[in-house]
Design a protein around this motif. Structure first.
Motif, PDB file in Angstrom:
ATOM      1  N   SER A  96       0.871  -1.121  -0.024  1.00  9.21           N
ATOM      2  CA  SER A  96       0.093   0.116   0.053  1.00  9.21           C
ATOM      3  C   SER A  96       0.929   1.307  -0.045  1.00  9.21           C
ATOM      4  O   SER A  96       1.977   1.159   0.642  1.00  9.21           O
ATOM      5  CB  SER A  96      -0.911  -0.024   1.211  1.00  9.21           C
ATOM      6  N   ASP A  98       0.532   3.986   1.629  1.00 10.03           N
ATOM      7  CA  ASP A  98       0.748   4.863   2.754  1.00 10.03           C
ATOM      8  C   ASP A  98       0.722   4.014   3.973  1.00 10.03           C
ATOM      9  O   ASP A  98       0.299   4.263   5.072  1.00 10.03           O
ATOM     10  CB  ASP A  98      -0.381   5.805   3.249  1.00 10.03           C
ATOM     11  N   GLY A  99       1.145   2.477   3.898  1.00 13.32           N
ATOM     12  CA  GLY A  99       1.072   1.632   4.826  1.00 13.32           C
ATOM     13  C   GLY A  99      -0.223   1.486   5.625  1.00 13.32           C
ATOM     14  O   GLY A  99      -0.386   1.108   6.843  1.00 13.32           O
ATOM     15  N   ASP A 100      -1.415   1.518   4.802  1.00 11.01           N
ATOM     16  CA  ASP A 100      -2.564   1.490   5.314  1.00 11.01           C
ATOM     17  C   ASP A 100      -3.421   0.042   4.869  1.00 11.01           C
ATOM     18  O   ASP A 100      -4.562   0.224   5.001  1.00 11.01           O
ATOM     19  CB  ASP A 100      -3.399   2.752   5.107  1.00 11.01           C
ATOM     20  N   HIS A 101      -2.651  -0.666   4.436  1.00 11.59           N
ATOM     21  CA  HIS A 101      -3.352  -1.965   4.052  1.00 11.59           C
ATOM     22  C   HIS A 101      -4.081  -2.559   5.327  1.00 11.59           C
ATOM     23  O   HIS A 101      -3.410  -2.355   6.337  1.00 11.59           O
ATOM     24  CB  HIS A 101      -2.402  -3.052   3.384  1.00 11.59           C
ATOM     25  N   PRO A 102      -5.103  -3.394   5.191  1.00  2.00           N
ATOM     26  CA  PRO A 102      -5.489  -3.672   6.721  1.00  2.00           C
ATOM     27  C   PRO A 102      -4.619  -4.522   7.456  1.00  2.00           C
ATOM     28  O   PRO A 102      -4.780  -4.361   8.673  1.00  2.00           O
ATOM     29  CB  PRO A 102      -6.845  -4.485   6.143  1.00  2.00           C
ATOM     30  N   GLN A 104      -1.306  -4.216   7.444  1.00  2.00           N
ATOM     31  CA  GLN A 104      -0.542  -3.411   8.057  1.00  2.00           C
ATOM     32  C   GLN A 104      -1.011  -2.570   9.159  1.00  2.00           C
ATOM     33  O   GLN A 104      -0.405  -2.369  10.377  1.00  2.00           O
ATOM     34  CB  GLN A 104       0.224  -2.419   6.923  1.00  2.00           C
ATOM     35  N   ARG A 105      -2.076  -2.167   8.894  1.00  3.05           N
ATOM     36  CA  ARG A 105      -3.037  -1.522  10.196  1.00  3.05           C
ATOM     37  C   ARG A 105      -3.159  -2.485  11.527  1.00  3.05           C
ATOM     38  O   ARG A 105      -2.905  -1.671  12.476  1.00  3.05           O
ATOM     39  CB  ARG A 105      -4.349  -0.981   9.609  1.00  3.05           C
ATOM     40  N   ARG A 108       0.168  -2.869  13.168  1.00  6.72           N
ATOM     41  CA  ARG A 108       0.525  -1.603  14.242  1.00  6.72           C
ATOM     42  C   ARG A 108      -0.495  -1.437  15.359  1.00  6.72           C
ATOM     43  O   ARG A 108      -0.038  -1.492  16.254  1.00  6.72           O
ATOM     44  CB  ARG A 108       0.302  -0.144  13.515  1.00  6.72           C
ATOM     45  N   GLU A 109      -2.066  -1.818  15.220  1.00 11.07           N
ATOM     46  CA  GLU A 109      -2.826  -1.648  16.287  1.00 11.07           C
ATOM     47  C   GLU A 109      -2.636  -2.580  17.094  1.00 11.07           C
ATOM     48  O   GLU A 109      -2.629  -2.412  18.636  1.00 11.07           O
ATOM     49  CB  GLU A 109      -4.156  -1.915  15.595  1.00 11.07           C
TER      50      GLU A 109
END
Length: 173
Positions: A96, A98-102, A104-105, A108-109
């Protein structure tokens, strides 16, 4: 007959034949001049500067280098450059913008990474799993990631993150 994406061969000082290969990496056409039997991993890291693809074992056993080849999780350490010209290749850098692929999210979470070395390969294996099975059970997660080694033992957090990524994907629909 030469591959249509292969260009003129050049001689190099190492005695092998260097050939220009056209690869499709992270949505871009990239040309590299290497010997055909060069592992794709080295081309991605050394020629294209995509260092998110990690070298772990070099023989396809650890999963640190896991990337997507034609949408499937694959090990570039055991795939040659010559065999990689006709399929799209996606590395962690291309998952992705912006590093916002599910996945990757979720990683981080849930603060999955400990040392982090294996994580790009784990993320790519998880993303490939969710692309073909958006709601995997624990058995499917274990099967898809069983050959990705985490020396820190974050497997429970990895499984939880895959489940979380699956929920994020469902919520987005």
């Amino acid at each position: 007959m030469p591959d249509r994406d292969t260009f003129s061969a050049l001689s190099n000082s190492g005695g092998g034949t260097v050939t220009r290969y056209l690869l499709r990496v992270n949505g871009e056409r990239r040309e590299v001049d290497v010997e055909g039997d060069t592992p794709l991993l080295w081309v991605l890291r050394d020629e294209l500067g995509l260092t998110g693809v990690k070298y772990g074992c070099g023989v396809g056993l650890c999963g640190a280098c896991t990337s997507h080849v034609d949408g499937e999780a694959a090990r570039p350490c055991v795939r040659t450059t010559a065999d990689s010209t006709r399929t799209p290749i996606t590395t962690i850098e291309g998952l992705s913008r912006d590093g916002d692929h599910p996945v990757q999210r979720a990683w981080r979470e849930l603060d999955v990474a400990q040392c982090g070395y294996c994580q790009p390969g784990q993320v790519m294996a998880a993303a490939a799993l969710l692309a073909r099975d958006p709601d995997p059970d624990d058995e499917a997660i274990e099967e898809a990631l069983r050959d990705n080694v985490c020396r820190c033992g974050t497997y429970p957090r990895i499984r939880a993150a895959v489940r979380r990524a699956s929920r994020i994907m469902r919520e987005a629909q």
